[in-house]
Design an enzyme around this catalytic site. Structure first.
Site, PDB file in Angstrom:
ATOM      1  CB  SER A 264      55.672  13.832 -67.329  1.00  0.00           C
ATOM      2  OG  SER A 264      55.399  13.153 -66.117  1.00  0.00           O
ATOM      3  CE  LYS A 265      62.956  16.697 -63.406  1.00  0.00           C
ATOM      4  NZ  LYS A 265      63.067  15.766 -62.319  1.00  0.00           N
ATOM      5  NE  ARG A 266      54.570  16.129 -61.953  1.00  0.00           N
ATOM      6  CZ  ARG A 266      53.399  16.304 -62.569  1.00  0.00           C
ATOM      7  NH1 ARG A 266      52.362  15.541 -62.268  1.00  0.00           N
ATOM      8  NH2 ARG A 266      53.257  17.252 -63.465  1.00  0.00           N
TER       9      ARG A 266
END
Ligand code: GLU
Length: 506
Positions: A264-266
């Site tokens: 994910s972007k996280r």
């Protein structure tokens, strides 16, 4: 000659394209090119609630940067166009009607409150509510399977909100074929009657996707694993329409570098790497996400890295140009299990590609950086600099830090190195060295090395006593390429000036 292999990349413009999406596009591209087929871009923008205005442009720009252009798509060879589903809106109702007529679909008038009540009721009993044969005709749900035709018409005419649902057949076992996963068996009793057409007059993804794949004569659907659960419905839809289905291939997920689950972007934010090909500015929040391009990656290195996230050629070889990937690519070598993303490996690819770029090409990339610093210097000189530092560079942006001493006098000296190497007798030694250097006529690296080494030997002192302070004076720290190459490059005059400078300052 063009073949009848036609594949499509069908993103929904809901934001920037995640690298998983780029990989899907890449595999479609490779497959198409390998088989002399056609690679199509279709924008699936039927979900108005998730639509993001600049996302389509982002997708097109990203494919362009990746060097994987589409053959057909919005504003390009619109043979089967339009290629934006919102512009094909009127078409889908016709196909929903065909399914209604054939008895493969039905109107449902249930409000979201009613459906919520059903859901809760089931949950209280520890069950999951599925809208299908279990309950669609039991009386609590309101649809055209139980209402009279008159009643249905009356409701529609009076503007009652409705959706059109697919009527999933009961008690069937579907045998599905996936090019990567093989045969999958699904019991239709576990499927729900998915909505095909929404109350806002738009088709859902499922209907639009199947209709368009059919009309655009798609031969192979290559897409992410997250769409595998839709395969039974899609297969049934083809059957319902009486169309032959394309072949399907569901690509493995791209997984987090550490821990479990989808990348994910996280993860990128936390571990310091981009998950998007290009930087992206969220117009609402103003947040800017990093991109591989802006972080300094070469597009070919990025593509090579992506190709290996879920595929391998079956040999140890890892470096492939795009053309070579096209030759080698085979869906049979795409893995079933998820591919762990490895930011270090990504850097490794970048570094490998750096070594393959020509000095001339890299010089052109370095010139603007030098110009920004007010340095304008002969191209040949810059090329030589590049040749001597390339090996240690990963990004073009590393060039300056690795080579500033080829262009400017050090403005500071590494304190630790100074403490250890600039001793009491050093200034006198350096003064003597200046004299030695000033007398050298053949100022080639080899000759400078010969003369200085002979002089050091004649003085019967350790090499380090001269070489370290000399390097400090020229570079500012104990780093950099072969010292005599640096001296030959910057020339006699500058070498002497830098030695004098160091004597003064240290
Ligand atoms: N619009 C879907 C997506 O956003 C496409 C899925 C498919 O390729 O069928 O990924």
């Amino acid at each position: 000659m063009e073949s009848n292999v036609r594949v499509r990349f069908a993103p929904s413009p809901t934001g920037p394209l995640h690298i998983g999406g780029v990989r899907t596009a890449l595999y479609n591209y490779l497959f198409a090119k390998k088989h002399n087929g056609t690679f199509i871009l279709r924008i699936e923008d039927t979900d108005q609630t998730r639509y993001v205005a600049n996302a389509e442009k982002y997708i097109v720009d990203a494919l362009k940067w990746c060097n994987i252009p589409f053959d057909e798509g919005p504003q390009k060879n619109e043979k089967f166009g339009p290629y934006r589903q919102s512009e094909r809106k009127d078409l889908y109702k016709k196909y929903a009607n065909i399914l209604l007529e054939k008895g493969w679909a039905y109107y449902a008038f249930d409000t979201s409150e009613q459906l919520d009540t059903e859901r809760k009721g089931h949950e209280e009993k520890g069950k999951t509510f599925i809208y299908n044969w279990h309950n669609r005709q039991k009386g609590r749900l309101v649809n055209s399977l139980i209402l009279s035709e008159d009643e249905v018409q009356k409701r529609i005419n009076s503007g009652d909100k409705y959706v059109i649902r697919f009527k999933t057949p009961q008690d069937e076992v579907l045998i599905l074929e996936d090019e990567i996963r093989g045969t999958i068996k699904i019991d239709t009793n576990t499927l729900d009657d998915k909505i095909l057409f929404k109350s806002d007059g738009m088709p859902t993804y499922h209907l639009a996707n199947i209709v368009d794949d059919h009309l655009m004569e798609i031969s192979h659907v290559i897409r992410g694993e997250e769409w595998l659960p839709s395969l039974p419905l899609h297969t049934l839809l083809y059957k319902a329409f009486g169309w032959s289905a394309p072949k399907f291939a569901h690509l493995p997920l791209i997984l987090k570098p550490v821990g479990k689950g989808k990348l994910s972007k996280r993860d990128g934010d936390k571990l310091g790497f981009p998950v998007f090909p290009l930087a992206y500015k969220n117009e609402v929040s103003g947040d800017v996400s990093r991109g591989y391009k802006e972080d300094g990656y070469f597009n070919d290195a990025f593509i090579n890295m992506l190709a290996f996230l879920g595929w391998n050629p079956g040999t140890e070889r890892e470096l492939f140009s795009l053309e070579e990937l096209v030759q080698e690519f085979d869906l049979k070598r795409v893995s079933k299990s998820g591919a762990k993303f490895n930011p270090d490996k990504t850097k490794w690819f970048q570094q490998q590609y750096m070594q393959t770029k020509s000095d001339v090409e890299l010089t052109d990339l370095f010139i603007p950086i030098l110009e920004e610093k007010g340095i304008s210097i002969d191209k040949n000189y810059i090329q030589k600099v590049i040749a001597s530092i390339k090996e240690r560079a990963v990004f073009v942006n590393d060039f300056w830090a690795l080579s500033s001493f080829f262009f400017v006098t050090p403005s500071e000296y590494n304190a630790k190195n100074v403490k250890k190497n600039w001793k009491e007798g050093t200034p006198d030694l350096m003064q003597e060295l200046i004299k030695v250097i000033s007398l050298i006529e053949d100022f080639s690296s080899e000759n400078i090395e010969k003369v200085i080494k002979e002089w050091i030997s004649s003085k019967e002192i350790g090499f380090g006593k001269v070489m370290q302070p000399l390097r400090l004076s020229l570079v500012g720290k104990l780093a950099g390429p072969h010292l005599f190459d640096i001296i030959a490059m910057i020339g006699k005059e500058k070498t002497i000036k830098r030695l004098e400078n160091a004597i003064k300052k240290l």
